[in-house]
Design an enzyme around this catalytic site. Structure first.
Site, PDB file in Angstrom:
ATOM      1  N   MET A  83      15.314  -0.263  -6.186  1.00  0.00           N
ATOM      2  CA  MET A  83      15.829  -0.707  -4.884  1.00  0.00           C
ATOM      3  C   MET A  83      15.167   0.085  -3.752  1.00  0.00           C
ATOM      4  SD  MET A  83      19.834  -1.249  -5.853  1.00  0.00           S
ATOM      5  CE  MET A  83      20.214   0.468  -6.158  1.00  0.00           C
ATOM      6  N   ASP A  84      13.937  -0.285  -3.453  1.00  0.00           N
ATOM      7  CA  ASP A  84      13.134   0.480  -2.494  1.00  0.00           C
ATOM      8  C   ASP A  84      13.131  -0.215  -1.140  1.00  0.00           C
ATOM      9  OD1 ASP A  84       9.626   1.549  -2.420  1.00  0.00           O
ATOM     10  OD2 ASP A  84      11.432   2.374  -1.506  1.00  0.00           O
ATOM     11  N   GLY A  85      13.311   0.579  -0.064  1.00  0.00           N
ATOM     12  CA  GLY A  85      13.157   0.006   1.279  1.00  0.00           C
ATOM     13  C   GLY A  85      14.403  -0.002   2.134  1.00  0.00           C
ATOM     14  N   THR A 102      10.845  -3.558  -4.979  1.00  0.00           N
ATOM     15  CA  THR A 102      10.675  -4.165  -3.657  1.00  0.00           C
ATOM     16  C   THR A 102       9.824  -3.279  -2.749  1.00  0.00           C
ATOM     17  OG1 THR A 102      12.814  -3.169  -3.112  1.00  0.00           O
ATOM     18  CG2 THR A 102      12.816  -5.499  -3.678  1.00  0.00           C
TER      19      THR A 102
END
Lengths: 338, 248
Positions: free
Chosen positions: A89-91, A283
């Site tokens: 769960m990047d960003g 992501t």
């Protein structure tokens, strides 16, 4: 009232629609239940015709989008569907800056995105979902940010374990995977409570990797494997000392068998409760795994959409599932080879 | 009863038609996807040709020093094309990746291919095939296979067991990542962590590259080896030089 999914027969393709009418207090409630056995999903929708208000319009929109989603998933279910999808769960912070939100609101938006993806995966028939919530490397961030993330995590864990939460409605069992000793007492207790409360759920599994890195997981697995072998040796020694001498060949074990094997390490990994992931989605366009499921991802399709985590949507999931289906035979052959 | 049977027949017929319709839609969707990927493939060929010819100026100057360790994973079926593998190695040499201070780690080759590729190590050659013809002195190559991955960790675990779990231990040891790294080195499976891993195969998948060494490695899918283009290699390395990592 939202109903839990009905037990489904594997491979069944019959579509059953039942309509149930109920008249109550001058209002008509139409409750329809669609059970698509092929898609392993169950949706329940209610259209309340008591006047036209925002709530009923919202419900109507939700029902229409749910119906469209079910149609799409019915098509996707013609082909192979992954049994395990993992998400990095990047960003969240970049989303927060992009949308001019307050610190921490990006992570809250990320949590909503997580719930949506969990719902879509469940409806599609993906039994195992894993998310990379907090890496051991993330402890290097500013103490204030780490504390705020821990507080948010505790709040969301407590939310997830409430009776009416999506986790209990859909029958999802939660595991927290990682070096939980690194967490604060309250977060660790909340995590342990969540695991106990959802232990009776069996329709799907959500693994939340927190205080996790793959290398730490491997170290832990090696340590546990060595401990197990050592305990075996100690027991034999105790038996021998007590005169319960068991010949080397009689108990089936000799010195050569007191060795750590690949299966021993596999068994002691945090993620041994799940099969290896079929797809890992990261992501924000980054192409690295950042120490996530390195051991388990040998034959896993890697997908890196440029969308930030809170922006991830159904279209990204559909795209990767179609990619998976295109390459299913190749990935299956590679898994068999190893 | 007759009515019930009729209704069942109708439902059954509807279900069969429904399933057929779903299958047809699924096939049509995948046909459209394949056409789309074919079109993307043509666009990539055009772009790679422009890059190779030097017409796209932004790709002419690459800061190659950022790539200290480059890894290449080749699908085992595709790796049978020995000539293509050697061509790839020559391209890597021509870009300047394979210098004394840099290492290329190759996974997926069989024994005879490793032997052939190793010959490059001791040769001096002017590499042609691009605008970046360079005199190459020594090429540093490392070959890895599946044995370097999970089985290596098991061997390292056995070494740690032998070292720390003596017959009379007073205190239980507490392994750290450094212990595992040192054990891997001791059993002959240590090595640098590549900055960039190029995947030559049909799917973006690292195919079991040693897990301990790809913690923060950028994994880029180039495509099948048989249709590899020099431009796609340049583009992947160029994109890597723009990446910024937080490490936390």
């Amino acid at each position: 009232m939202v109903q839990k999914g009905a037990p489904l027969h594997k491979g069944a393709t019959l579509r059953k629609i039942t309509t149930h009418w109920k008249v109550h207090n001058h209002s008509m409630t139409i409750q329809s239940e669609k059970v698509d056995l092929g898609a392993r999903s169950c949706i329940s929708s209610r259209v309340d015709m008591e006047g036209v208000n925002g709530k009923s319009v919202g419900h109507l929109f939700e029902n229409i989008s749910s119906f469209v989603r079910q149609c799409i998933f019915s098509v996707l279910n013609v082909g192979p569907v992954p049994s395990h999808i993992a998400f990095i769960m990047d960003g969240n912070r970049r989303y927060s800056k992009k949308q001019n939100l307050l610190d921490g609101d990006g992570h809250r938006a990320g949590f909503s995105a997580l719930i949506n993806m969990l719902k879509y995966c469940y409806e599609l028939g993906v039994k195992y979902t894993t998310v990379y919530a907090f890496s051991i490397d993330n402890f290097k961030r500013r103490p204030g940010e780490v504390a705020s993330l821990m507080k948010l995590m505790q709040e969301k864990i407590d939310e997830l374990t409430q009776e009416e939460s999506i986790v209990n409605r859909l029958g999802i069992r939660i595991y927290f995977q990682g070096n939980l000793k690194l967490l604060s007492d309250c977060v660790r207790s909340a995590a342990e409570r969540a695991m106990v409360k959802t232990s009776g759920n069996s329709r799907a599994v959500l693994s939340i990797c927190v205080a996790y890195t793959s290398t730490d997981e491997i170290v832990h697995a090696v340590q546990e494997s060595c401990e197990e072998i050592w305990d075996d040796i100690r027991k034999r020694e105790v038996n021998n000392a007590e005169g319960n001498f068991v010949g080397l060949k009689e108990n089936g074990k000799d010195e050569n068998e007191h060795r750590v094997g690949l299966t021993d390490v596999d068994r002691h990994l945090y993620m041994s409760v799940c099969p290896d992931p079929d797809i890992i989605i990261r992501t924000s366009g980054a192409t690295r795994l950042s120490n996530f499921l390195l051991w388990q991802s040998a034959h896993c399709l890697l997908y890196s959409p440029t969308a930030l985590w809170p922006e991830i949507g159904l279209r990204h999931l559909i795209r990767v599932i179609l990619d998976f289906q295109r390459n299913f035979l190749y990935l299956k052959a590679k898994k068999k080879q190893s | 009863m007759d009515l019930g049977n009729e209704v069942q027949k109708i439902l059954s017929w509807t279900s069969v038609c429904g399933n057929l319709a779903l299958h047809l839609i699924w096939l049509i969707v995948h046909l459209i996807i394949n056409v789309w990927y074919s079109a993307l493939g043509i666009a990539r060929v055009v772009e790679n040709t422009l890059i190779s010819s030097g017409l796209l100026k932004s790709y002419n100057a690459i800061n190659i020093s950022k790539v200290r360790y480059l890894a290449v994973v080749i699908d085992s079926e595709e790796a049978r094309q020995t000539s293509k593998v050697l061509e790839l190695l020559r391209w890597l040499a021509s870009i300047g990746v394979l210098k004394k201070s840099q290492t290329a780690i190759i996974e997926g080759l069989n024994k005879s291919q490793k032997a052939t590729a190793s010959k490059i190590k001791s040769q001096e050659a002017i590499v042609e095939g691009s605008n970046h013809g360079t005199l190459v002195e020594h090429v540093d190559l490392e070959f890895v296979s599946f044995a370097d991955s999970k089985p290596a960790v098991a061997k390292a675990a056995n070494l740690l067991f032998a070292k720390h779990y003596a017959s009379t231990i007073l205190e239980k040891p507490n392994f750290t990542e450094s212990d595992i790294s040192e054990a891997l080195q001791a059993v002959g499976y240590g090595g640098p962590e590549p900055d960039l891993l190029l995947v030559y195969g049909p799917v973006r998948c690292h195919l079991g590259f040693p897990a301990w060494r790809i913690r923060y490695t950028e994994i880029v899918h180039i495509g099948p080896l048989k249709s590899m283009k020099f431009g796609s290699l340049i583009k992947a390395i160029h994109k890597f030089t723009k990446v910024h990592q937080n490490y936390g």
